[in-house]
Motif scaffolding. Structure first.
Motif, PDB file in Angstrom:
ATOM      1  N   GLY A  97       1.498   4.177   0.781  1.00 56.30           N
ATOM      2  CA  GLY A  97       2.146   4.529  -0.474  1.00 56.30           C
ATOM      3  C   GLY A  97       3.613   4.815  -0.246  1.00 56.30           C
TER       4      GLY A  97
ATOM      5  N   ASN B 156      -0.839   8.443   1.388  1.00 53.30           N
ATOM      6  CA  ASN B 156      -2.153   7.943   0.970  1.00 53.30           C
ATOM      7  C   ASN B 156      -2.768   8.722  -0.192  1.00 53.30           C
ATOM      8  OD1 ASN B 156      -2.473   5.696   2.663  1.00 53.30           O
ATOM      9  ND2 ASN B 156      -3.223   6.934   4.350  1.00 53.30           N
TER      10      ASN B 156
ATOM     11  N   ILE C  85       0.493   6.596  -3.800  1.00 53.29           N
ATOM     12  CA  ILE C  85       0.194   5.223  -4.209  1.00 53.29           C
ATOM     13  C   ILE C  85       0.924   4.901  -5.513  1.00 53.29           C
ATOM     14  CG2 ILE C  85      -1.603   3.574  -4.801  1.00 53.29           C
ATOM     15  CD1 ILE C  85      -1.709   4.614  -1.871  1.00 53.29           C
TER      16      ILE C  85
ATOM     17  N   VAL D 106       0.351  -2.387  -1.489  1.00 52.84           N
ATOM     18  CA  VAL D 106       0.249  -1.062  -0.894  1.00 52.84           C
ATOM     19  C   VAL D 106      -0.652  -1.151   0.330  1.00 52.84           C
ATOM     20  CG1 VAL D 106      -0.612   1.298  -1.174  1.00 52.84           C
ATOM     21  CG2 VAL D 106       0.674   0.218  -3.027  1.00 52.84           C
TER      22      VAL D 106
ATOM     23  N   THR E 244      -2.812   0.942   2.934  1.00 46.18           N
ATOM     24  CA  THR E 244      -3.451   2.247   2.991  1.00 46.18           C
ATOM     25  C   THR E 244      -4.626   2.183   3.963  1.00 46.18           C
ATOM     26  OG1 THR E 244      -4.356   4.060   1.640  1.00 46.18           O
ATOM     27  CG2 THR E 244      -4.969   1.826   1.010  1.00 46.18           C
TER      28      THR E 244
ATOM     29  N   ALA F  95      -9.067   3.868  -6.222  1.00 46.86           N
ATOM     30  CA  ALA F  95      -7.761   3.216  -6.101  1.00 46.86           C
ATOM     31  C   ALA F  95      -7.786   1.813  -6.688  1.00 46.86           C
ATOM     32  CB  ALA F  95      -7.336   3.170  -4.634  1.00 46.86           C
TER      33      ALA F  95
END
Length: 258
Positions: free
Chosen positions: A19, A33, A38, A49, A51, A103
């Motif tokens: 992020g 994270n 994010i 992104v 992660t 997410a």
């Protein structure tokens, strides 16, 4: 045909590394994270992104880099020893906890580079990715075994995510490129969509023009990590790098998109 993870658009691709946490937000306690990190990377203009994921004690796949909570939360326990609810409470006020499924649902227009951080998270993470958003996920891992297990789980769930080479695979690619054997290079790059590498490993250059050319000749992208200097970003872009993984999404967007 290139995997749909690699959407048409300006190059090189910008990956928000864990992020994006601006200096003032880090001072306020916001963590990498996290949900806020994010969202900040996306708001700054990152098309992708990067992660990481681990598995909690109650089987939830959460976005978290380290195997323990020590560095980020001052708690010596392993992620695998705490429940999702406990981690939710610990992350409250630190940017907020995100699960992998959350997410993918909360950021439906974002493409995610998911680093599988442990053997135990590989199957559940791959299953979520395969069922929920295979076209906009690239699965990577330091461990090629974990990466391949996650990819297999995604396939079993009905999806085909992109995949990046793990450490052993990268070593095989570098060795094959050094031999200049087309057969060995073909074999080493088979099934790999992206090489995500540092520019150097100590004094030894990892990125070379030959590596870049051989990868591109086989439709494999090359992404550099972790690049935070705008001048270096522009130099790498001029060399034909396909992606920049950076802690400074703000500087990358200014350097590469303005």
């Amino acid at each position: 045909m290139q995997h749909p993870f690699f959407a048409p658009g300006p190059m090189p691709r910008i990956f928000g590394h864990r992020g994006f946490v601006a200096v003032d937000r880090a001072a306020a306690g916001v963590l990498e994270n996290s949900r806020e990190a994010i969202a900040a990377a996306v708001a700054e203009g990152a098309e992708y992104v990067e992660t990481d994921c681990h598995l909690t004690a109650d089987g939830e796949v959460v976005l978290f880099h380290d195997s323990t909570l020590a560095r980020t939360l001052g708690d010596p326990r392993r992620v695998s020893a705490v429940t999702r609810g406990e981690l939710d409470r610990l992350m409250a006020g630190r940017g907020g906890l995100l699960t992998l499924a959350g997410a993918l649902a909360e950021f439906p227009d974002t493409r995610f580079n998911i680093d599988v951080k442990s053997a135990e998270v590989a199957f559940p993470a791959g299953s979520i990715i395969g069922a929920q958003a295979p076209s906009r996920v690239l699965i990577g891992s330091f461990s090629d075994r974990a990466r391949l297990e996650a990819v297999a789980a995604a396939h079993a769930a009905g999806g085909r995510p992109a995949t990046g080479a793990g450490q052993a695979a990268i070593v095989r690619v570098l060795a094959a490129v050094a031999t200049r054997s087309r057969r060995l290079i073909d074999r080493a790059l088979a099934g790999i969509d992206a090489l995500q590498i540092p520019e150097r490993q100590g004094p030894v250059p990892v990125l070379t023009e030959r590596l870049l050319g051989e990868a591109h000749a086989r439709g494999v992208e090359v992404h550099m990590w972790t690049v935070n200097d705008p001048h270096r970003m522009r130099e790498l872009a001029a060399r034909g790098i396909d992606g920049i993984i950076t802690d400074r999404t703000d500087l990358a967007v200014e350097a590469l998109r303005s």
